[in-house]
Design an enzyme around this catalytic site. Structure first.
Site, PDB file in Angstrom:
ATOM      1  N   THR A 152     -26.978   3.110 -16.493  1.00 19.71           N
ATOM      2  CA  THR A 152     -26.769   1.669 -16.472  1.00 19.71           C
ATOM      3  C   THR A 152     -28.051   1.004 -15.992  1.00 19.71           C
ATOM      4  O   THR A 152     -28.999   1.684 -15.597  1.00 19.71           O
ATOM      5  CB  THR A 152     -25.625   1.284 -15.521  1.00 19.71           C
ATOM      6  OG1 THR A 152     -26.011   1.616 -14.177  1.00 19.71           O
ATOM      7  CG2 THR A 152     -24.334   2.020 -15.870  1.00 19.71           C
ATOM      8  N   ASP A 153     -28.067  -0.329 -16.005  1.00 14.69           N
ATOM      9  CA  ASP A 153     -29.249  -1.037 -15.504  1.00 14.69           C
ATOM     10  C   ASP A 153     -29.519  -0.669 -14.053  1.00 14.69           C
ATOM     11  O   ASP A 153     -30.664  -0.518 -13.632  1.00 14.69           O
ATOM     12  CB  ASP A 153     -29.048  -2.548 -15.619  1.00 14.69           C
ATOM     13  CG  ASP A 153     -29.113  -3.035 -17.057  1.00 14.69           C
ATOM     14  OD1 ASP A 153     -29.146  -2.194 -17.964  1.00 14.69           O
ATOM     15  OD2 ASP A 153     -29.122  -4.253 -17.276  1.00 14.69           O
ATOM     16  N   SER A 179     -17.218   3.339  -5.389  1.00 16.27           N
ATOM     17  CA  SER A 179     -18.307   4.320  -5.447  1.00 16.27           C
ATOM     18  C   SER A 179     -17.937   5.568  -4.671  1.00 16.27           C
ATOM     19  O   SER A 179     -17.349   5.476  -3.584  1.00 16.27           O
ATOM     20  CB  SER A 179     -19.585   3.721  -4.853  1.00 16.27           C
ATOM     21  OG  SER A 179     -20.595   4.713  -4.725  1.00 16.27           O
ATOM     22  N   ASN A 224     -15.588  -5.720 -11.511  1.00 19.89           N
ATOM     23  CA  ASN A 224     -16.733  -4.823 -11.624  1.00 19.89           C
ATOM     24  C   ASN A 224     -18.028  -5.473 -11.152  1.00 19.89           C
ATOM     25  O   ASN A 224     -19.026  -4.777 -10.951  1.00 19.89           O
ATOM     26  CB  ASN A 224     -16.869  -4.407 -13.101  1.00 19.89           C
ATOM     27  CG  ASN A 224     -18.206  -3.788 -13.427  1.00 19.89           C
ATOM     28  OD1 ASN A 224     -18.458  -2.631 -13.111  1.00 19.89           O
ATOM     29  ND2 ASN A 224     -19.083  -4.564 -14.056  1.00 19.89           N
ATOM     30  N   LYS A 250     -18.693  -1.417  -0.783  1.00 17.35           N
ATOM     31  CA  LYS A 250     -17.687  -0.714  -1.583  1.00 17.35           C
ATOM     32  C   LYS A 250     -16.577  -0.141  -0.699  1.00 17.35           C
ATOM     33  O   LYS A 250     -15.410  -0.087  -1.112  1.00 17.35           O
ATOM     34  CB  LYS A 250     -18.350   0.400  -2.385  1.00 17.35           C
ATOM     35  CG  LYS A 250     -19.240  -0.093  -3.522  1.00 17.35           C
ATOM     36  CD  LYS A 250     -18.481  -0.907  -4.545  1.00 17.35           C
ATOM     37  CE  LYS A 250     -19.331  -1.231  -5.770  1.00 17.35           C
ATOM     38  NZ  LYS A 250     -18.602  -2.038  -6.771  1.00 17.35           N
ATOM     39  N   ASP A 262     -20.104 -17.415 -11.272  1.00 20.05           N
ATOM     40  CA  ASP A 262     -20.537 -16.622 -10.124  1.00 20.05           C
ATOM     41  C   ASP A 262     -19.287 -16.297  -9.324  1.00 20.05           C
ATOM     42  O   ASP A 262     -18.624 -17.213  -8.811  1.00 20.05           O
ATOM     43  CB  ASP A 262     -21.524 -17.438  -9.294  1.00 20.05           C
ATOM     44  CG  ASP A 262     -22.073 -16.673  -8.102  1.00 20.05           C
ATOM     45  OD1 ASP A 262     -21.458 -15.668  -7.686  1.00 20.05           O
ATOM     46  OD2 ASP A 262     -23.110 -17.109  -7.559  1.00 20.05           O
ATOM     47  N   VAL A 263     -18.938 -15.014  -9.214  1.00 19.45           N
ATOM     48  CA  VAL A 263     -17.667 -14.657  -8.579  1.00 19.45           C
ATOM     49  C   VAL A 263     -17.638 -14.972  -7.088  1.00 19.45           C
ATOM     50  O   VAL A 263     -16.567 -14.963  -6.481  1.00 19.45           O
ATOM     51  CB  VAL A 263     -17.315 -13.164  -8.802  1.00 19.45           C
ATOM     52  CG1 VAL A 263     -17.139 -12.875 -10.285  1.00 19.45           C
ATOM     53  CG2 VAL A 263     -18.347 -12.245  -8.164  1.00 19.45           C
ATOM     54  N   TYR A 291     -24.894  -1.361  -0.029  1.00 19.74           N
ATOM     55  CA  TYR A 291     -24.012  -1.158  -1.178  1.00 19.74           C
ATOM     56  C   TYR A 291     -22.757  -0.375  -0.789  1.00 19.74           C
ATOM     57  O   TYR A 291     -21.630  -0.756  -1.121  1.00 19.74           O
ATOM     58  CB  TYR A 291     -24.785  -0.419  -2.275  1.00 19.74           C
ATOM     59  CG  TYR A 291     -23.944   0.067  -3.430  1.00 19.74           C
ATOM     60  CD1 TYR A 291     -23.607  -0.793  -4.468  1.00 19.74           C
ATOM     61  CD2 TYR A 291     -23.507   1.390  -3.487  1.00 19.74           C
ATOM     62  CE1 TYR A 291     -22.835  -0.343  -5.539  1.00 19.74           C
ATOM     63  CE2 TYR A 291     -22.739   1.839  -4.544  1.00 19.74           C
ATOM     64  CZ  TYR A 291     -22.405   0.972  -5.567  1.00 19.74           C
ATOM     65  OH  TYR A 291     -21.647   1.415  -6.621  1.00 19.74           O
TER      66      TYR A 291
END
Length: 254
Positions: free
Chosen positions: A196-197, A147, A89, A164, A62-63, A160
């Site tokens: 992507t997911d 982003s 990422n 970013k 876990d980063v 989000y």
């Protein structure tokens, strides 16, 4: 002289699936050794490592946990050799569905903090863990993933996008600190990726709208963005640092 891609050992965080997996594949294609970091996507990560062959391994961490990241980098060094390149990422779980997003009326600070902890704290932990290897080698590469919503918040994903934006600022300040070690630090900022997911929840009509507004006439793919990451890791980008490259087919300006 910066080493070529086929002599690099690359840690890609959040590489079990989606864009991270595309980045891992791109480096492996060029002959690099690749460490595929994941948190929960064990099966997908193991399948990717099997696909990429002997020069790829999986490493769980876990980063947001500094100790776990340090242990992960030590494991990479033992199994693949000292890491030379970091691609940060990893993304806290997110769904790009504009109709279901948190608005200012419903948004809680904890949602912004959660995104920022993965984006910025994750980058900090990984850079700190890899710094001794950068210093020993006298060179290195760090590439963060951003982003284009920072430049053009056409859909206000507040949590989000704020994370970013903070990561973009951290990328710039980190470049100053790491420059004397011969390390470049840059960001590749993507737009909506097909698919992507995270973008799977985006309606087809939105993809079509973006494609129609984009000079290249199509929505950027994970593979196209991954190639831009390779550029920043390559010797050709040796004099470029602290920069953000928007890779979205020309939709917005950097």
């Amino acid at each position: 002289m910066t080493r070529p891609l086929d002599r690099q050992t690359v840690l890609v965080t959040g590489a079990g699936r989606g864009l991270g997996a595309a980045i891992a594949r791109a480096f492996a294609r060029e002959g690099a050794k690749v460490a595929i970091n994941y948190r929960t996507s064990a099966d997908a990560a193991e399948a990717l490592a099997a696909e990429l062959g002997d020069n790829a391994i999986t490493v769980r961490a876990d980063v947001t946990d500094a100790a776990a990241v340090s242990a992960m980098v030590a494991e990479i060094s033992e199994r693949l050799g000292p890491p030379t390149t970091l691609v940060h990422n990893a993304l806290a779980a997110y769904s790009f569905n504009g109709d279901a997003r948190a608005t200012l009326e419903t948004l809680e600070w904890s949602e912004i903090a959660r995104q920022t902890e993965t984006a910025v704290a994750g980058a900090l932990h990984a850079i700190k863990a890899m710094r001794p290897h950068f210093q020993a080698a006298g060179e290195g590469r760090v590439v963060t993933i951003g982003s284009n919503l920072v430049q053009n918040p056409v859909v206000p994903y507040h949590d989000y996008t704020a994370a970013k934006a903070a990561l973009m600022a951290f990328t710039r300040t980190a470049s100053k600190d790491l420059g004397p070690l011969g390390v470049t630090v840059n960001m590749v900022a993507g737009g909506l990726l097909r698919t992507t997911d995270a973008s799977a929840a985006t309606p087809d009509a939105v993809f079509d709208l973006i494609a129609g507004q984009t000079p290249l006439g199509h929505v950027t793919t994970p593979e196209e963005l991954a190639d831009a990451v390779l550029f920043f890791a390559s010797p050709w980008a040796r004099a470029v640092t602290g920069q953000t490259l928007v890779v979205d087919g020309g939709l917005v300006c950097g």
